[in-house]
Design an enzyme around this catalytic site. Sequence first.
Site, PDB file in Angstrom:
ATOM      1  N   ASP A   9     -63.644 -84.653 -10.979  1.00  0.00           N
ATOM      2  CA  ASP A   9     -64.929 -84.099 -11.543  1.00  0.00           C
ATOM      3  C   ASP A   9     -65.891 -85.456 -11.622  1.00  0.00           C
ATOM      4  OD1 ASP A   9     -63.684 -84.862 -13.536  1.00  0.00           O
ATOM      5  OD2 ASP A   9     -64.909 -83.392 -14.854  1.00  0.00           O
ATOM      6  N   ASP A  14     -63.808 -91.232 -13.262  1.00  0.00           N
ATOM      7  CA  ASP A  14     -63.387 -90.485 -11.918  1.00  0.00           C
ATOM      8  C   ASP A  14     -63.688 -91.536 -10.776  1.00  0.00           C
ATOM      9  OD1 ASP A  14     -62.967 -87.359 -12.087  1.00  0.00           O
ATOM     10  OD2 ASP A  14     -64.275 -88.437 -13.781  1.00  0.00           O
ATOM     11  N   ASP A 239     -59.055 -91.672 -16.312  1.00  0.00           N
ATOM     12  CA  ASP A 239     -58.844 -91.287 -15.061  1.00  0.00           C
ATOM     13  C   ASP A 239     -58.184 -92.614 -14.021  1.00  0.00           C
ATOM     14  OD1 ASP A 239     -59.725 -88.811 -15.540  1.00  0.00           O
ATOM     15  OD2 ASP A 239     -61.641 -88.929 -14.629  1.00  0.00           O
TER      16      ASP A 239
HETATM   17  C1  BDR Z   1     -61.416 -86.729 -19.326  1.00  0.00           C
HETATM   18  O1  BDR Z   1     -62.675 -85.962 -19.361  1.00  0.00           O
HETATM   19  C2  BDR Z   1     -63.671 -86.757 -18.552  1.00  0.00           C
HETATM   20  O2  BDR Z   1     -64.925 -86.866 -19.009  1.00  0.00           O
HETATM   21  C3  BDR Z   1     -63.269 -87.979 -17.908  1.00  0.00           C
HETATM   22  O3  BDR Z   1     -63.529 -88.153 -16.729  1.00  0.00           O
HETATM   23  C4  BDR Z   1     -61.650 -87.765 -17.974  1.00  0.00           C
HETATM   24  O4  BDR Z   1     -61.254 -86.841 -16.800  1.00  0.00           O
HETATM   25  C5  BDR Z   1     -61.156 -87.780 -20.514  1.00  0.00           C
HETATM   26  O5  BDR Z   1     -61.018 -86.797 -21.482  1.00  0.00           O
HETATM   27 CA    CA Z   2     -62.723 -86.626 -14.929  1.00  0.00          CA
END
Ligand code: BDR
Ligand code: CA
Length: 307
Positions: A9, A14, A239
């Site tokens: 996402d 990411d 991530d």
């Molecule tokens: C996760 O939440 C998202 O904001 C980040 O991309 C990560 O996957 C961390 O809590």
């Molecule tokens: Ca993420």
Amino acid sequence: MIRLVVDTDPGVDDAHAIMAAAAYPDARIEAVTTVKGNVSLERTTANACTILDVMGINAPIYAGCEQALVAESGGAEGFHGADGLGDSAYPPSPRKVEAEHAVHALIRLANAEPGALTLVALGPLTNLALALRLDPTLPRKYRRLVVMGGAIRSMGNTTLTAEFNFHADPEAAAIILRDWTPLTLVSWETTVEHPFSEAQVKALLAHNSPRAEFLRRISQGALTFLEHLFGRPTMLEPDLLAMAAALEPEIVRRKATHHVAVELSGALTRGQTCVDWYGMSGKQPNVELALEMNTERVWELLQAALI
Ligand code: BDR
Ligand code: CA
């Protein structure tokens, strides 16, 4: 060769994770599936296109679920920017997204080559949970599943006790933890315990290349946010840590296997990760927790993507 399917996402971290995977000599990104999470599905899908453009990767992108399984949830624009990539204002990618739904793609890809693909889940687990409901044999058909999610000691980043990905779709997280065994989990606490140092951040930002420019532009807002929070320049990479654990399992220096479940109905604790640390439940351990990681090596993986 590690053949990756990335469910994601994007999301600044990411993006870092996908960049590291794209540059890793012994890995190939076979497909990217997107999900609503940090921002809307439309935006996460557009961002995935942009990231693959920047990295010059030719993998298909499949758009997935635009809502969580049961309850609506908010995004994380406060951290990732309104566009999910630090309001970096990159022009829209000309790349075409596949017509097939991500959930169908996740099932088709695993069935086409059982045991060949490693699945890395970097967002809410909505796509994976639906795919698993449609094809309960998936855990045997993916070589490995690595998930970023959960606050294993209940030190939440979204509510007091819940981490963002699990809080965004608790039912999906509960389904995956219960029915997808084995899986490796990189938690929020492990993330907080393995930050990039000020020197590491500076060195990343000092690179001179179009990819480094992309990294700088998408990461600036997140860096400012974290500097206010911690009082010094740092970067948290949830991530990227999960991707690193998929690329080089030995990057996880200490792990433990426990029974883990997700709270669905707590008035204050919906989405909480409940770890049976002391084996009190009598339930079989189902999750491998990554507890200590080689941060220096994780940093090297991202650094290698900037050249
Ligand atoms: C996760 O939440 C998202 O904001 C980040 O991309 C990560 O996957 C961390 O809590
Ligand atoms: Ca993420």
